[in-house]
Design a protein around this motif. Structure first.
Motif, PDB file in Angstrom:
ATOM      1  N   UNK B 273      58.043  89.237   0.466  1.00 33.49           N
ATOM      2  CA  UNK B 273      57.412  90.069   1.493  1.00 33.49           C
ATOM      3  C   UNK B 273      57.661  89.534   2.913  1.00 33.49           C
ATOM      4  N   UNK B 275      60.421  88.615   4.016  1.00 31.66           N
ATOM      5  CA  UNK B 275      61.782  88.979   4.428  1.00 31.66           C
ATOM      6  C   UNK B 275      61.681  90.288   5.199  1.00 31.66           C
ATOM      7  N   UNK B 276      61.935  90.256   6.534  1.00 34.26           N
ATOM      8  CA  UNK B 276      61.679  91.457   7.335  1.00 34.26           C
ATOM      9  C   UNK B 276      62.802  92.490   7.289  1.00 34.26           C
ATOM     10  N   UNK B 277      63.913  92.153   6.630  1.00 33.70           N
ATOM     11  CA  UNK B 277      65.081  93.029   6.690  1.00 33.70           C
ATOM     12  C   UNK B 277      65.171  93.922   5.466  1.00 33.70           C
ATOM     13  N   UNK B 278      65.861  95.047   5.653  1.00 35.07           N
ATOM     14  CA  UNK B 278      66.183  95.945   4.548  1.00 35.07           C
ATOM     15  C   UNK B 278      67.684  96.180   4.568  1.00 35.07           C
ATOM     16  N   UNK B 279      68.451  96.033   3.494  1.00 35.56           N
ATOM     17  CA  UNK B 279      67.938  95.558   2.212  1.00 35.56           C
ATOM     18  C   UNK B 279      67.480  94.097   2.292  1.00 35.56           C
ATOM     19  N   UNK B 319      64.898  96.707  -2.298  1.00 35.09           N
ATOM     20  CA  UNK B 319      64.304  97.364  -1.121  1.00 35.09           C
ATOM     21  C   UNK B 319      62.814  97.090  -1.053  1.00 35.09           C
TER      22      UNK B 319
END
Lengths: 439, 319
Positions: B273, B275-279, B319
């Protein structure tokens, strides 16, 4: 307040912001495209569709409010395409961005901002001042990622726009997510209540192994190469002391409830010396001196194979504290007795909390967040850290803020040259303390 | 016994190949100063699971396993970082890095400090994803020519029990656990250098605590139910989903009951959680500083095609 009243209040709130901002013409534009003024949907535009931008859109669309992504903008077609696909696959009808509302290029942000109630500004930081100004001019609520600028002129623009945003009652959240993270909030509350006395010194760190590198490709112009590899160019990134370490430096300012009056330090390139790494340093060590005489030491480096840490410690007249993004928040007295310890497990995701709180305020028609000023000042603390390490001089806050030292290119298109160009060997000029002038 | 002492008595790879397969050995990583110790684990049968633990440890059932080697220690940062940092590998090698090693996909550099300030030298590498752990094995294969992989859940429990049938190898209760592992009550909230506690009877250190360890298996609470007729031979819940995988052994954060030989824990999406990036990163769990890995090598080497298939499973986007 019942639901209908709440909706009405929010509609008025969104409308009045837009009206103050751009006049009738803009307002009509903002509510064009099939959305009537009776619709209670909060419309979002994403400006900057990289992995973090896509992440920010994920968090905005994951709030409980009635939100819809209606526009996207990026300098690059492929970034928009990838981002759109991921967002649409996940959120389906919350993503209403047909091709004509996906704007590409350096000026794309203006059109996308016009279509939204809330804009997410998530491009490389060098663009942020211009984008923030435009969003405020158009009367939009803003979520913007840190850093909010990379040089003194950029900071002045953000500070000026922050004032206007306050007058217009526009909510602005800056992605210094530790401000929205429970361990920091809970520990800071106790520090501010005097649990460890007056803070007179501290140490803040971002020591890690570095980040991604993009290789130069054959057909790229210099502008495209620097845009793709933005981390290594100061007009886009500000150096890692600004891009990453601002998080920890912001905590120093939060603990002090103030900003430093002067900064001095040292830095260099030790691991990242080749032509793939643009102009930035890979280590900075600076001292932040505050008006009350407190000195907080800051260290950031991107070294491989060394011991790492990303966290903060502070010493007060009555005790000390340890904080980290890993949900730590501990207070001890000077005998080592624990006064407070925040549980590291079961905490909410602070990136989500930023958006949850922002969108809840907007939905209720509340003006609750004006992070831009303090975000800008913490970013400026990092920027003058860079000025200090590049020049080898003590940098005074007030002098630096006046500096006319914009890093932004004179002209912005794919064939124009950024200010910094490589030499015949592909190497960029590297700042030399004692020789380099920054302000 | 300290790690450093073990590292000073290396055996060359070519030397051990002439030994009987059951011998323990030290694997050198050629062209570097790195090596690690593999303990011989004999083929055998054991009772897997426990009647005294949680429901997912039932039913207790017979399992038969082929022989394998298991690393005496949890994988350390010292051994992991050349894979993580290509420049570091190059600068710490005594010769050129082979081209096939260059071709292995490396982790994206972690955005955060993945030691979480707990120390690096001789400390267990941690916070890597299951995918990352398998790609490390692939890098090691390119470096050594030897097929290393994650233990199956059954292999882990068998090796941990080392012939014991009690809740811990040393007895039914946690009294004495401090002699064998780092856990909530004695860890000070952080990892410790590997190999400071007593080994189990088969020469394996830190199975209990320090970091929890990846196994290859997908986690299913009811997986044992399908294994109860006759004897399960080399059982494995082959993974096909990103969550959850079985982790074993408990960590420096856990209480003694999660350190029991039969205790099963599972990976959790919440570990990403922060990890602020997507993907989200395929490589890192920024909120799981308590997960690490331990290498296994089967005595029967699979075919090259099977080895490649093990390493090159498609990445499942998160994701």
């Amino acid at each position: 307040m019942n639901n209908e009243e709440l909706r009405e209040k929010r509609r008025e709130f969104l409308k009045s912001s837009a009206l103050i901002a751009g006049g009738v013409l803009l307002n009509q534009f903002a509510f064009a495209g099939g959305h009537t003024s009776t619709d209670d949907t909060i419309k979002i535009a994403l400006i900057g569709c990289g992995d973090r931008g896509t992440g920010a859109a994920f968090q905005a669309l994951s709030t409980v409010q009635n939100v819809k992504l209606v526009a996207m903008a990026d300098a690059f077609q492929d970034r928009i395409d990838n981002s759109y696909k991921v967002l649409f696959d996940k959120f389906k009808d919350k993503v209403d961005v047909p091709k004509e509302r996906r704007f590409i290029g350096f000026d794309a942000y203006k059109q996308a901002i016009a279509l939204a109630d809330v804009v997410l500004l998530v491009t490389p930081p060098g663009f942020r001042p211009g984008h923030f100004e435009e969003a405020v001019k158009q009367g939009k609520h803003v979520f913007m990622e840190k850093p909010v600028a990379v040089d003194s002129p950029g900071i002045r623009r953000v500070l000026a726009a922050a004032e206007i945003a306050k007058q217009k009652k526009l909510n602005v959240v800056v992605g210094l997510q530790r401000r929205y993270q429970a361990n920091y909030r809970e520990t800071m509350k106790r520090i501010q209540d005097g649990a460890i006395g007056e803070i007179y010194s501290g140490q803040v760190y971002w020591n890690s192994g570095g980040v991604w590198v993009k290789k130069r490709e054959a057909q790229q112009t210099e502008m495209e190469y620097q845009m793709r590899n933005w981390y290594y160019f100061n007009w886009l990134c500000g150096d890692h002391i600004v891009e990453q370490h601002v998080h920890n430096i912001d905590i120093a300012n939060w603990v002090k409830g103030a900003y430093p009056v002067s900064v001095q330090g040292t830095g260099s390139r030790a691991w990242r010396t080749g032509k793939d790494y643009g102009e930035i340093y890979d280590n900075h060590a600076v001292e932040l001196t505050y008006a009350d005489g407190a000195v907080i030491y800051s260290q950031c480096r991107h070294f491989e194979g060394t011991e790492n840490r990303v966290d903060e410690t502070f010493q007060g007249t009555k005790g000390r504290t340890y904080l980290s993004a890993g949900n730590h928040g501990v207070l001890w007295d000077h005998k080592g007795k624990e006064i407070f310890s925040h549980p590291t497990k079961g905490n909410k995701n602070p990136y989500q909390t930023e958006h949850d709180e922002l969108f809840a305020a907007i939905a209720k028609g509340e003006f609750k967040f004006s992070d831009a000023e303090r975000g800008a000042k913490s970013c400026f603390t990092s920027i003058i850290g860079r000025y200090a390490t590049y020049s080898g001089q003590t940098i005074k806050w007030d002098d630096a803020l006046k500096a006319d030292n914009s890093l932004f290119p004179a002209e912005l298109n794919w064939n124009s040259n950024p200010r910094l160009m490589p030499d015949g060997n592909g190497l960029y000029p590297i700042p030399t303390p004692g020789k380099t002038k920054v302000i | 016994m300290s790690v450093k002492v073990l590292f000073t008595v290396p055996l060359l790879l070519s030397a051990f190949l002439s030994f009987a397969q059951e011998k323990s050995y030290t694997q050198q990583i050629e062209g570097t100063k790195l090596s690690f110790t593999m303990q011989a684990i004999p083929a055998g049968e054991f009772l897997m699971g426990s009647k005294k633990g949680k429901a997912d440890e039932l039913p207790v059932h017979r399992v038969k396993l082929d022989a394998f080697w298991m690393a005496a220690f949890e994988l350390t940062w010292d051994l992991y970082e050349p894979f993580l940092y290509k420049d570091y590998e190059t600068s710490h090698s005594t010769g050129p890095v082979p081209a096939n090693v260059d071709a292995v996909t490396r982790p994206t550099k972690p955005y955060l400090d993945m030691t979480f300030g707990m120390g690096k030298e001789n400390h267990p590498a941690l916070a890597m994803t299951h995918y990352n752990a398998i790609q490390y094995c692939k890098w090691l294969y390119a470096r050594t020519g030897v097929f290393y992989r994650l233990p199956t859940e059954a292999e882990w429990e068998y090796a941990c029990r080392a012939g014991s049938t009690t809740e811990y190898t040393f007895g039914e209760t946690a009294a004495g656990l401090s002699d064998y592992g780092w856990f909530k009550e004695n860890s000070g909230g952080k990892t410790h250098p590997v190999g400071q506690k007593k080994p189990n009877p088969w020469g394996l250190f830190d199975l209990y605590g320090n970091v929890a360890e990846w196994t290859y298996d997908q986690y299913a609470a009811d997986f044992y139910a399908a294994q109860q007729n006759g004897v399960a031979v080399n059982p494995v819940a082959a993974p096909s989903k990103l969550y959850a995988h079985v982790i074993r052994g408990g960590s420096y954060e856990d209480t003694p009951s999660d350190l029991r030989s039969a205790a099963r824990l599972a990976s959790d999406p919440v570990w990403k959680q922060l990890d602020p990036q997507i993907p989200k990163s395929n490589w890192w769990f920024p909120e799981a500083p308590f997960i690490g890995m331990r290498l296994v090598r089967p005595v029967k080497t699979p075919s090259k095609a099977e080895i490649i298939a093990y390493y090159d499973q498609p990445v499942i986007a998160d994701y």
